[in-house]
Design a protein around this motif. Structure first.
Motif, PDB file in Angstrom:
ATOM      1  N   ASP A   1       0.843  -1.198   0.000  1.00 26.85           N
ATOM      2  CA  ASP A   1       0.000   0.000   0.000  1.00 26.85           C
ATOM      3  C   ASP A   1       0.878   1.248   0.000  1.00 26.85           C
ATOM      4  O   ASP A   1       1.454   1.610   1.033  1.00 26.85           O
ATOM      5  N   PRO A   2       1.011   1.944  -1.124  1.00 23.71           N
ATOM      6  CA  PRO A   2       1.904   3.103  -1.182  1.00 23.71           C
ATOM      7  C   PRO A   2       1.455   4.260  -0.303  1.00 23.71           C
ATOM      8  O   PRO A   2       2.246   5.170  -0.023  1.00 23.71           O
ATOM      9  N   ALA A   3       0.188   4.230   0.136  1.00 27.45           N
ATOM     10  CA  ALA A   3      -0.298   5.310   0.997  1.00 27.45           C
ATOM     11  C   ALA A   3       0.221   5.182   2.422  1.00 27.45           C
ATOM     12  O   ALA A   3       0.205   6.156   3.185  1.00 27.45           O
ATOM     13  N   ILE A   4       0.684   3.986   2.795  1.00 23.32           N
ATOM     14  CA  ILE A   4       1.178   3.780   4.164  1.00 23.32           C
ATOM     15  C   ILE A   4       2.635   4.209   4.246  1.00 23.32           C
ATOM     16  O   ILE A   4       3.474   3.771   3.459  1.00 23.32           O
ATOM     17  N   ARG A   5       2.942   5.066   5.219  1.00 26.45           N
ATOM     18  CA  ARG A   5       4.278   5.637   5.351  1.00 26.45           C
ATOM     19  C   ARG A   5       4.978   5.241   6.651  1.00 26.45           C
ATOM     20  O   ARG A   5       6.174   5.480   6.803  1.00 26.45           O
ATOM     21  N   ALA A   6       4.246   4.673   7.619  1.00 29.18           N
ATOM     22  CA  ALA A   6       4.861   4.262   8.882  1.00 29.18           C
ATOM     23  C   ALA A   6       3.959   3.232   9.548  1.00 29.18           C
ATOM     24  O   ALA A   6       2.753   3.186   9.287  1.00 29.18           O
TER      25      ALA A   6
END
Length: 266
Positions: A53-58
């Motif tokens: 999921d590229p929207a997840i950053r951490a």
């Protein structure tokens, strides 16, 4: 925050929010969040979701309740062990679980309250950063409980964090390390007062990391992992991943225009 109700097991809770922060909660508070094999498999599945999921950053990992992050592997899981393959297969499986977490492209934060022992401590050690409450306790008391041992992978990971002499001290004495000592030896980066403060600080730190250049964080993670594995190569793929990216161009343009950059991870 939107909770994902399709978690692989009710013993793991998974959620994401609009800021790109994912959370995994180890959810067996009645058993001090002791981990079943199904929970370990679920961690692999959820790490896969985060990675895709590229929207997840951490990612934040924590335990339900205030008594424990996770009190190791549920001992009942070992009762069927009879053969050499039972033992070797378990440790290979654990190396796969922890390796999946360690290789995850986004920064990971273990938010630890209460007991963090055995498999729970191994999960925390595989995360990039560890925060703890004042009552947190870390350790692998297997020399006075189960009589098993840690894999080479776990020993290497722990030695990289706190050094082999301290690993021997903790394993040989089978003692638990308190929060203040954990901070002093570099096992955790911050200690906060209680669970409420832990939740707030983990969210604050995750938001900070989520706002930074994702390819820079990813390259740093992977480069350090390779060094820990003894790979002394030049890491040219990591260099090119960052310098040839749209994010690098965006960073330069934003800096020159005196505006915040808009990172896309590409």
């Amino acid at each position: 925050m939107t909770t994902d109700t399709t978690s692989p097991t009710d013993e793991l809770l998974f959620s994401t929010d609009e800021a790109g922060i994912a959370r995994i909660v180890l959810n067996r508070p009645q058993a001090r969040n002791a981990l079943t094999f199904g929970m370990y498999e679920g961690l692999i599945t959820l790490c896969g979701r985060v990675a895709e999921d590229p929207a997840i950053r951490a990612l934040i990992i924590t335990g339900a309740g205030e008594k424990a992050f996770a009190a190791g592997t549920d001992i009942a899981q070992f009762r069927s062990f009879r053969t050499a393959e039972d033992a070797l297969g378990y440790e290979r499986f654990m190396d796969r679980v922890l390796g999946t977490l360690e290789r995850l492209r986004v920064p990971t934060i273990a938010a630890v309250a209460g007991a963090c022992t055995g498999g729970g401590a191994a999960i925390a050690a595989a995360c990039d950063m560890r925060l703890a409450t004042q009552d947190a306790r870390f350790g692998f008391p297997i020399a006075r409980t189960l009589g098993n041992c840690l894999s080479q992978g776990n020993l290497k990971r722990l030695s990289g964090l706190i050094g082999p002499a301290r690993v021997k001290d903790i394993l040989f004495t089978a003692r638990l390390v308190g929060a203040d000592e954990a901070l002093a030896i570099g096992l955790v980066s911050e200690v906060v007062a209680d669970s409420d403060a832990l939740e707030a600080r983990a969210a604050e730190l995750a938001a900070l990391l989520a706002g930074h250049a994702p390819l820079t964080l990813q390259a740093t993670k992977e480069g350090l992992r390779r060094l820990q594995e003894g790979d002394m190569g030049a890491g040219e793929d990591l260099i090119l991943q960052c310098y040839m990216s749209a994010d690098f161009r965006e960073g330069m343009e934003a800096f020159l225009a005196k505006r915040p950059p808009h990172w896309t991870g590409r």
